[in-house]
Design a protein around this motif. Structure first.
Motif, PDB file in Angstrom:
ATOM      1  N   UNK A 191      24.450 137.415  -2.069  1.00 13.39           N
ATOM      2  CA  UNK A 191      23.938 137.727  -0.646  1.00 13.39           C
ATOM      3  C   UNK A 191      23.003 136.771  -0.258  1.00 13.39           C
ATOM      4  N   UNK A 192      21.852 136.714  -0.919  1.00 12.63           N
ATOM      5  CA  UNK A 192      20.720 135.924  -0.229  1.00 12.63           C
ATOM      6  C   UNK A 192      21.095 134.321   0.310  1.00 12.63           C
ATOM      7  N   UNK A 193      21.754 133.504  -0.589  1.00 13.39           N
ATOM      8  CA  UNK A 193      22.160 132.198  -0.113  1.00 13.39           C
ATOM      9  C   UNK A 193      23.234 132.338   1.100  1.00 13.39           C
TER      10      UNK A 193
ATOM     11  N   UNK B 199      22.567 130.794   4.769  1.00 15.26           N
ATOM     12  CA  UNK B 199      23.489 129.793   5.060  1.00 15.26           C
ATOM     13  C   UNK B 199      24.317 130.186   6.424  1.00 15.26           C
ATOM     14  N   UNK B 200      24.831 131.508   6.653  1.00 15.49           N
ATOM     15  CA  UNK B 200      25.530 131.780   7.705  1.00 15.49           C
ATOM     16  C   UNK B 200      24.639 132.266   8.979  1.00 15.49           C
ATOM     17  N   UNK B 201      23.670 132.771   8.694  1.00 16.96           N
ATOM     18  CA  UNK B 201      22.774 133.188   9.748  1.00 16.96           C
ATOM     19  C   UNK B 201      21.582 132.787  10.058  1.00 16.96           C
ATOM     20  N   UNK B 202      21.107 131.706   9.333  1.00 17.45           N
ATOM     21  CA  UNK B 202      19.750 131.081   9.345  1.00 17.45           C
ATOM     22  C   UNK B 202      18.621 131.845   8.845  1.00 17.45           C
ATOM     23  N   UNK B 203      18.648 132.900   8.417  1.00 17.40           N
ATOM     24  CA  UNK B 203      17.762 133.452   8.040  1.00 17.40           C
ATOM     25  C   UNK B 203      17.988 134.344   6.666  1.00 17.40           C
ATOM     26  N   UNK B 204      16.998 134.623   5.815  1.00 13.89           N
ATOM     27  CA  UNK B 204      17.269 135.166   4.697  1.00 13.89           C
ATOM     28  C   UNK B 204      16.833 136.597   4.829  1.00 13.89           C
ATOM     29  N   UNK B 205      18.001 137.522   4.748  1.00 14.73           N
ATOM     30  CA  UNK B 205      18.102 139.003   4.739  1.00 14.73           C
ATOM     31  C   UNK B 205      17.473 139.527   3.379  1.00 14.73           C
ATOM     32  N   UNK B 206      17.556 139.389   2.481  1.00 11.43           N
ATOM     33  CA  UNK B 206      17.308 139.753   1.163  1.00 11.43           C
ATOM     34  C   UNK B 206      16.488 138.684   0.454  1.00 11.43           C
ATOM     35  N   UNK B 207      15.674 139.230  -0.321  1.00 16.72           N
ATOM     36  CA  UNK B 207      14.838 138.173  -1.484  1.00 16.72           C
ATOM     37  C   UNK B 207      15.667 137.975  -2.468  1.00 16.72           C
ATOM     38  N   UNK B 208      15.481 136.799  -3.529  1.00 13.75           N
ATOM     39  CA  UNK B 208      16.256 137.004  -4.530  1.00 13.75           C
ATOM     40  C   UNK B 208      15.994 137.977  -5.550  1.00 13.75           C
TER      41      UNK B 208
END
Length: 136
Positions: free
Chosen positions: A37-39, A43-52
């Motif tokens: 989900x993180x990558x 990739x899709x939205x340009x921002x990281x919603x969740x940390x690894x």
């Protein structure tokens, strides 16, 4: 998968093993989804919603180990023999991710997933080599 155990002089049908295996499979699928989900969001939205994943990965890596340790009776081992491949895949996956990211991210909690992966694989190996106590 259900079996009869004699506990306290009464015979009861216990179906916990199939629920345990289903739980391990669900947790494994959710952890793979969580990892990807993180990558994907980056990739899709340009921002990281969740940390690894960190602590949740360590928690997920303990679930197959619990199932293996709880199913150590010979009857349970026989019922679990068909699910050993998925357990090995899950333990190896947790071990590889934990080892790679514990070193890269410097997260101490991920070393728990490394220990759980190694411990689970060693426990499976030892229980598979163990001779049954009673001859068939």
């Amino acid at each position: 998968m259900t079996e009869t155990r004699d506990s306290g002089g009464t015979s009861r049908t216990v179906a916990w093993l199939q629920y345990g295996v289903a739980g391990v499979k669900i947790v494994f699928l959710l952890s793979v989804f969580r990892l990807l989900a993180t990558p994907f969001s980056e990739e899709m939205f340009g921002e990281q919603w969740l940390p690894m994943p960190t602590w949740e990965w360590a928690l997920a890596s303990v679930t197959p180990v619990l199932l293996i340790v709880l199913a150590r009776r010979p009857a349970d081992r026989a019922a679990l023999s068909g699910e050993q491949t998925i357990l090995r895949i899950a333990l190896t996956f947790y071990l590889v991710y934990g080892l790679a990211f514990a070193a890269v991210q410097d997260k101490v909690i991920l070393w728990l997933s490394v220990v759980a992966g190694i411990g689970g694989l060693v426990t499976m190996y030892l229980l598979n080599r163990k001779e049954p106590l009673h001859g068939s």
